[in-house]
Design an enzyme around this catalytic site. Structure first.
Site, PDB file in Angstrom:
ATOM      1  N   GLY D 201       0.802  -1.211   0.000  1.00  0.00           N
ATOM      2  CA  GLY D 201       0.000   0.000   0.000  1.00  0.00           C
ATOM      3  C   GLY D 201       0.834   1.260   0.000  1.00  0.00           C
ATOM      4  CG  LEU D 227      -2.245  -2.377  -3.816  1.00  0.00           C
ATOM      5  CD1 LEU D 227      -1.935  -1.732  -5.151  1.00  0.00           C
ATOM      6  CD2 LEU D 227      -2.750  -1.349  -2.816  1.00  0.00           C
ATOM      7  CG  ASP D 228       1.433  -3.224  -3.474  1.00  0.00           C
ATOM      8  OD1 ASP D 228       1.765  -2.970  -4.645  1.00  0.00           O
ATOM      9  OD2 ASP D 228       1.200  -2.335  -2.635  1.00  0.00           O
ATOM     10  CB  ALA D 229      -1.283  -9.597  -3.464  1.00  0.00           C
TER      11      ALA D 229
END
Lengths: 284, 284, 284, 284
Positions: D201, D227-229
């Site tokens: 995040g 997100l960001d995964a």
């Protein structure tokens, strides 16, 4: 723990090597669990290491080797088949510094080093109780500074008597005579306490301190006749600053030495290291 | 951005230095924002660096220096007061490899390097457009291989004309004459593309490849008369394997070189580096 | 080995602290061998650590402390004077994994950790012979999974009986109850086998494997009531690839864990770590 | 520069895959210059990447693919043949931070990234002159915070118009809508400025500073709807201390981000990265 055969090959590179080897293994029903290859573009030499599940093959390692021989001959291979069911025999040589010996024995006991440690040889008697605590025979072979050859003869006799496949100089601090280095070529692993080729020879941490380097290191290499000049297996470093005394460098160095040596020894024992001139191919 | 004075000192160690210096600063109302000290036990020398908020002092840097002089004299200090409000003047020298120059200019533009880059000098004309894009004057000073002295005379004249406080050899690839090294002693920073003292001199990546090392490195150091033998400011390394060709080593090396040089230059410009014999104290 | 007093201070930042402290030490004739300072600009707090040669002072540590008290009061200092002649007492707690314990004991025996290890406590009996080989008392305190409090009461009683200054959780694998964490606040050091805040809680290497990270790590931190959330002292990492199984991660992790824990413990024992909220200042 | 075909395969593991593939290549006279294989023991999936010298084959890449199809079908392979003679088309997306873009363009110009950069898209106009200096078209597509979809529609239209094989988010700072992530699955590479899964995040360096970690990092990964995964390609870290402010973390982070992104992008462009569930196999 599953059992594997390891096929390690080096030969002049040409079209069709992988096909021929992989075909041979597939025909035997061999299940390849790990495969590594390298083509050296400068020398035109090809290297490969295959790990094959023993249970997937109908034959034992000797029959497997015999069946493979025609393939090897066709490609002029230097090659070997090893069997993880048969542990290599290792002799460790030490002097008075214990950190590398302690680390190797601890890893060996925990299953990190697949070998039989058949003996520890030393020019001092200091490490006896530690070694014997692990149930390993300890030989004290004093070195007479004025006539070292008798000691080295005794060392060689012990290595032969113990049928050692591999000798580890875990900070032995004596220079083996050239003839012995030759006879044991490719089977003696040393840890040098500097980032070679910097600071070969004696007291490398003091040399490093005097030069004011900002990183110190250690080098695991095969022993050759020329001091600290053999094929390098592994190296690593530790950062230092103006705050650190030679004593600090020695302390940091112990940690680097033992981890670099342990990695090099593990890879050697797993047949991951192939000597190529004065360099190494390491399939880790 | 706040303005600071930096007091950098080295002197024979004795009781009371810190007290005296700190007292002096406190009496002027000086607010210390960063303080570093080091006692070298081998040589008995003391080093300190204080960063003082300019606004907390009633006087300017010259008056501050004048007032400090008696303290300095009492302790036989080598010392300097610098003022972050007055940027040091830097000359960069390059040849045909652009990576260090590009990196320095980008960091300088982004505010990472507190200096005025007053000129780029080169034995080739290749980097002109890049340099001029940043608004920096570029001087092409060709070097005649059969008689290099005229070029070095021109280089020296330019450095003087530009009133450079510091000269950065960002892969200049020419060896400065000893007399010039002496005159600029402590003010010329070089990046050598090996982990010194390994592989001094020419073509270090090819030397490293031939030796079969498992780590390559770069070294940022002050230039002295002896090639690649001056006080080391910073070093770093990159891991390599048997897979990597000399061309790969050069590629990895570029990244190491530029980051090591940038760190060394930044620390020098922030007065964090003190030369101590052939070594450095780095308060980073 | 020389004896030192260490003065460790944290207080609200203001002009004149260093001058006052350094004056005080100089007036006693104190020879400062190592000095570290830090001003935290966000919180306005000042930290310092001075190492003073005991022989250079005319007074013992108690008299020194008494004499320093007015200075400390004037600046509202949290402060302590420690005497390297009086070793801190350490209790180590383990479960079944031996690598951290073995490493700590080996370093302690070699003089790397300046402390008295007054006991090893464990919920299992496995590490008894190893511990007793070093001449250290071993207490087996089994933990009943259905009612853990009695075991923790016994642990607390032992820690008090042994007058431990510091408790090291060397892979203890049990979560201490909040009340005990509070009572021992700032004195219990844990090694967590992940790069916190990633993978807090159980089985971090398996979590890391599932997430497919390319680096694994370990974290040495002070224990607080909230699991794996206390002030971090030190962290380090090891590179992994798709080739590595969870078992490999565990193996690499052992090396990272033991070196990170050893560094954290050494710094704590040398009074180099100051807790600042949920963070640490580490003067290493 | 020689031309190569790259054969990249993943399929259920079974005996005989290597033999069949290597046979096929040998029958075409193909000279294998680099070979990598991996068997994932957990999922029973097999991965391979072969680099074949184009000149050693009698056929072009399309005929080669056609001839290989029966082999692929027999083993239920996911597979592709790429031709280094045909550069992949890349679109870079940026916001206001220039360091990743500058680094990618510099490496691309120097031949480190084998691709055509067909356009740079940005929600700001700041990077236009830099981009155009390299001769690359720049599109400014402003994002309306209250209604972002039109901008993302324009982005998608551009990516299609430019026939991009790969999209690099070089600090784009906008979250792409899930539907777009799905449509571009496996083709969008992001650099996140933390050591994921820590600090996903916004404002990761400030999160890291607040947590008091001793290492910061960056992560290069494929973009997925979450997100960001997405699958991680590469990560690296930089050591920090209590001395460093969030601004320092941002500065160190820039260097980590750009080198991690450059490595990830290079490996992707060289077909060295195979997505495997939410993880990656990276043959580097």
């Amino acid at each position: 723990m599953s059992r594997y055969y390891r096929l390690v090959v080096s030969c002049p590179d040409q079209v069709g090597i992988v096909a021929r080897v992989a075909n041979f293994i597939a025909q035997q029903g061999g299940s390849i669990t790990e495969a590594s290859q390298h083509s050296d573009l400068e020398t035109g030499r090809f290297f490969m290491r295959y790990e094959i599940l023993a249970d997937s093959l109908a034959m034992g390692p000797d029959a497997f080797s015999e069946a493979f021989r025609p393939v090897a001959d066709d490609f002029q291979m230097d090659w070997a088949v090893t069997d993880t069911g048969k542990l290599p025999k290792v002799v460790i040589m030490v002097s008075k510094e214990s950190h590398c010996l302690v680390d190797l024995l601890y890893r060996w006991q925990g299953g990190e080093l697949a070998c039989d440690i058949v003996g520890v040889l030393s020019n001092h008697d200091d490490m006896r109780s530690l070694t014997e605590w692990y149930g390993i025979p300890y030989q004290h072979i004093p070195v007479n500074p004025d006539d070292k050859q008798p000691a080295f003869d005794a060392v060689e006799a012990q290595i032969e008597a113990l049928q050692a496949d591999c000798v580890i100089l875990a900070r032995y601090m004596q220079i083996l005579p050239p003839a012995l280095c030759q006879r044991l070529s490719g089977r003696v692993i040393n840890i040098h306490h500097s980032f070679l080729p910097s600071f070969a020879g004696a007291k490398p941490y003091h040399q490093a301190y005097q030069r004011g380097v900002k990183l110190i290191g250690a080098t695991c290499h095969y022993v050759t006749e020329e001091l600290d000049a053999g094929p390098i297996i592994e190296q690593d470093i530790h950062r230092v600053t103006h705050c650190h005394t030679p004593k600090d460098l020695v302390r940091f160095g112990r940690d680097v030495e033992k981890s670099v040596l342990a990695r090099g020894v593990r890879w050697h024992l797993e047949d991951r290291v192939i000597i190529h001139g004065n360099k190494t191919v390491v399939f880790n």
